[in-house]
Design a protein around this motif. Structure first.
Motif, PDB file in Angstrom:
ATOM      1  N   ARG A 162      -8.173   4.560 -10.163  1.00 45.52           N
ATOM      2  CA  ARG A 162      -7.510   3.646  -9.525  1.00 45.52           C
ATOM      3  C   ARG A 162      -6.056   4.318  -8.870  1.00 45.52           C
ATOM      4  O   ARG A 162      -5.488   3.894  -8.033  1.00 45.52           O
ATOM      5  N   VAL A 163      -5.881   5.616  -9.652  1.00 45.31           N
ATOM      6  CA  VAL A 163      -4.516   6.324  -9.129  1.00 45.31           C
ATOM      7  C   VAL A 163      -4.863   6.828  -7.624  1.00 45.31           C
ATOM      8  O   VAL A 163      -4.127   6.724  -6.717  1.00 45.31           O
ATOM      9  N   THR A 164      -6.156   7.405  -7.465  1.00 44.91           N
ATOM     10  CA  THR A 164      -6.460   7.881  -6.063  1.00 44.91           C
ATOM     11  C   THR A 164      -6.473   6.757  -5.204  1.00 44.91           C
ATOM     12  O   THR A 164      -6.049   7.012  -3.941  1.00 44.91           O
ATOM     13  N   THR A 165      -6.964   5.572  -5.601  1.00 47.53           N
ATOM     14  CA  THR A 165      -6.925   4.408  -4.474  1.00 47.53           C
ATOM     15  C   THR A 165      -5.638   3.753  -4.247  1.00 47.53           C
ATOM     16  O   THR A 165      -5.382   3.694  -2.911  1.00 47.53           O
ATOM     17  N   ALA A 166      -4.736   3.947  -5.130  1.00 46.61           N
ATOM     18  CA  ALA A 166      -3.441   3.427  -4.848  1.00 46.61           C
ATOM     19  C   ALA A 166      -3.048   4.508  -3.829  1.00 46.61           C
ATOM     20  O   ALA A 166      -2.002   4.038  -2.950  1.00 46.61           O
ATOM     21  N   LEU A 167      -2.903   5.699  -4.024  1.00 49.18           N
ATOM     22  CA  LEU A 167      -2.423   6.645  -3.458  1.00 49.18           C
ATOM     23  C   LEU A 167      -2.693   6.976  -1.838  1.00 49.18           C
ATOM     24  O   LEU A 167      -2.204   6.937  -0.959  1.00 49.18           O
ATOM     25  N   GLN A 168      -4.163   6.910  -1.850  1.00 49.68           N
ATOM     26  CA  GLN A 168      -4.887   6.699  -0.332  1.00 49.68           C
ATOM     27  C   GLN A 168      -4.468   5.382   0.490  1.00 49.68           C
ATOM     28  O   GLN A 168      -4.298   5.568   1.562  1.00 49.68           O
ATOM     29  N   ASN A 169      -4.335   4.210  -0.518  1.00 53.21           N
ATOM     30  CA  ASN A 169      -3.575   3.126   0.371  1.00 53.21           C
ATOM     31  C   ASN A 169      -2.432   3.281   0.767  1.00 53.21           C
ATOM     32  O   ASN A 169      -1.785   2.783   1.814  1.00 53.21           O
ATOM     33  N   ALA A 170      -1.458   4.266   0.309  1.00 57.06           N
ATOM     34  CA  ALA A 170      -0.007   4.615   0.618  1.00 57.06           C
ATOM     35  C   ALA A 170      -0.155   5.455   1.650  1.00 57.06           C
ATOM     36  O   ALA A 170       0.897   6.140   2.234  1.00 57.06           O
ATOM     37  N   GLY A 171      -1.276   6.135   2.110  1.00 58.32           N
ATOM     38  CA  GLY A 171      -1.300   7.214   2.945  1.00 58.32           C
ATOM     39  C   GLY A 171      -1.070   8.495   2.444  1.00 58.32           C
ATOM     40  O   GLY A 171      -0.591   9.683   3.113  1.00 58.32           O
ATOM     41  N   ILE A 172      -1.258   8.723   1.394  1.00 55.48           N
ATOM     42  CA  ILE A 172      -0.967  10.094   0.305  1.00 55.48           C
ATOM     43  C   ILE A 172      -2.472  10.835   0.300  1.00 55.48           C
ATOM     44  O   ILE A 172      -3.409   9.902  -0.282  1.00 55.48           O
ATOM     45  N   HIS A 173      -2.336  12.065   0.701  1.00 56.91           N
ATOM     46  CA  HIS A 173      -3.579  12.868   0.483  1.00 56.91           C
ATOM     47  C   HIS A 173      -3.921  13.325  -1.099  1.00 56.91           C
ATOM     48  O   HIS A 173      -2.741  13.480  -1.754  1.00 56.91           O
ATOM     49  N   VAL A 174      -5.106  13.158  -1.462  1.00 56.24           N
ATOM     50  CA  VAL A 174      -5.244  13.544  -3.070  1.00 56.24           C
ATOM     51  C   VAL A 174      -6.181  14.439  -2.989  1.00 56.24           C
ATOM     52  O   VAL A 174      -7.220  14.387  -2.305  1.00 56.24           O
TER      53      VAL A 174
END
Length: 325
Positions: A162-174
């Motif tokens: 869930r966290v990875t999806t939210a970050l990637q949707n915000a344009g943040i690399h994980v």
């Protein structure tokens, strides 16, 4: 057309001719004309719109999400984040989410002291990681989030997704790392539990007993990090890595070979909370086991092997796309 072609002439009236004065001959010297340079108007070009710089190939502004890795030694995510952030304009934000667990908060208190000695500061925040991590990254202009996988499959395969999806949707690399299990040379069947001997045979002795040291220095937090609301940690009472290392110093060959069910207060049970919260890494424990036992064997080592299998099992399930990561 005749030679007497019509030529227009100007006839002045007598009154007007009296007002017009004949030009007096002027000397050639007085006919000189002073030419002053005409100022050239400066061309004003439209200012191009400011384009925010794109994140570099290797992100340099990184948020380090600390979960079950509350230590500075043998922390792969911390080491990589420190290397990538130690450039002009880089930033490293160590962050954990506050819990009601007093043991976890006490261990985090010692971690905060260790980070402070390296020039950094631990942000201890309260909230939902799925919602708060993208918000903090956007507020502090961070490019990436680094974290170590949690050894518990239910956490690493649900919360992380869930966290990875939210970050990637915000344009943040994980980017995630494995510092909570022993390094293995093969994958295990997630649907069938192998024997401990099979798992132990797949672990490289050299890799299991070699761990990375803590960085010598960490980048300072940017001033904007002071605007992040934090929760105060309890006083540091040495409940973290220092307590775990004291326990490891008590390891004896006789106790490690005692597999009796009636044995109580064994080292493996006292050490378990430190492995759960990550104040010590499995490789740090394996190094002590190897020094005491002269090989990777014993009760504590079996605990490390079981944890490694759980972590590999979670990754195998994730690879098949059933849960996450």
């Amino acid at each position: 057309m005749s030679s007497s072609a019509f030529v227009p002439t100007l006839v002045l009236s007598s009154k007007l001719s009296k007002r017009v004065k004949p030009l007096s001959p002027t000397p050639p010297a007085q006919l000189a004309i002073r030419l002053h340079p005409i100022p050239t108007p400066q061309r004003t070009c439209a200012t191009p719109p400011s384009i925010p710089p794109s994140p570099p190939a290797k992100p340099s502004r990184i948020l380090l999400w600390l979960q079950s890795d509350l230590r500075i030694s043998d922390n792969a995510a911390l080491v990589q984040a420190a290397q990538h952030a130690s450039v002009p304009g880089g930033a490293l934000i160590p962050l954990r989410f506050h819990t009601v667990d007093p043991i976890a908060n006490s261990i985090a208190s010692e971690l905060a002291a260790h980070l402070s000695s390296l020039g950094s500061t631990l942000l201890n925040v309260l909230g939902n990681p799925e919602a708060l991590l993208p918000e903090i990254c956007n507020k502090l202009h961070l490019h990436a989030v680094y974290y170590n996988r949690h050894p518990r499959p239910d956490i690493s395969c649900t919360l992380h997704k869930r966290v990875t999806t939210a970050l990637q949707n915000a344009g943040i690399h994980v980017e995630h790392f494995d510092s909570s299990t022993l390094p293995t040379t093969q994958s295990f069947n997630a649907s069938k539990s192998p024997s401990l001997q099979t798992v132990a045979a797949a672990i490289d002795n050299k890799g299991a007993t070699t761990h990375t040291a803590a960085p010598d220095r960490l980048p300072h937090l940017p001033p904007a990090a002071a605007t992040i609301k934090q929760v105060q940690l309890p006083p540091n009472r040495g409940a973290g890595t220092s307590a775990a290392m004291k326990l490891l110093a008590q390891m004896t060959k006789r106790e490690e070979n005692n597999f009796s069910r009636n044995a109580r207060c064994e080292l493996v049970f006292r050490l378990k909370p430190h492995l759960d919260y990550g104040s010590v890494s499995p490789r740090m424990v394996a190094a002590t086991v190897f020094n005491v036992m002269k090989s990777l064997t014993g009760r504590t080592y079996e605990e490390l092997v079981w944890r490694t299998f759980l972590g590999v099992k979670a990754n195998a399930i994730a690879t098949r796309g059933k849960l996450c990561c």
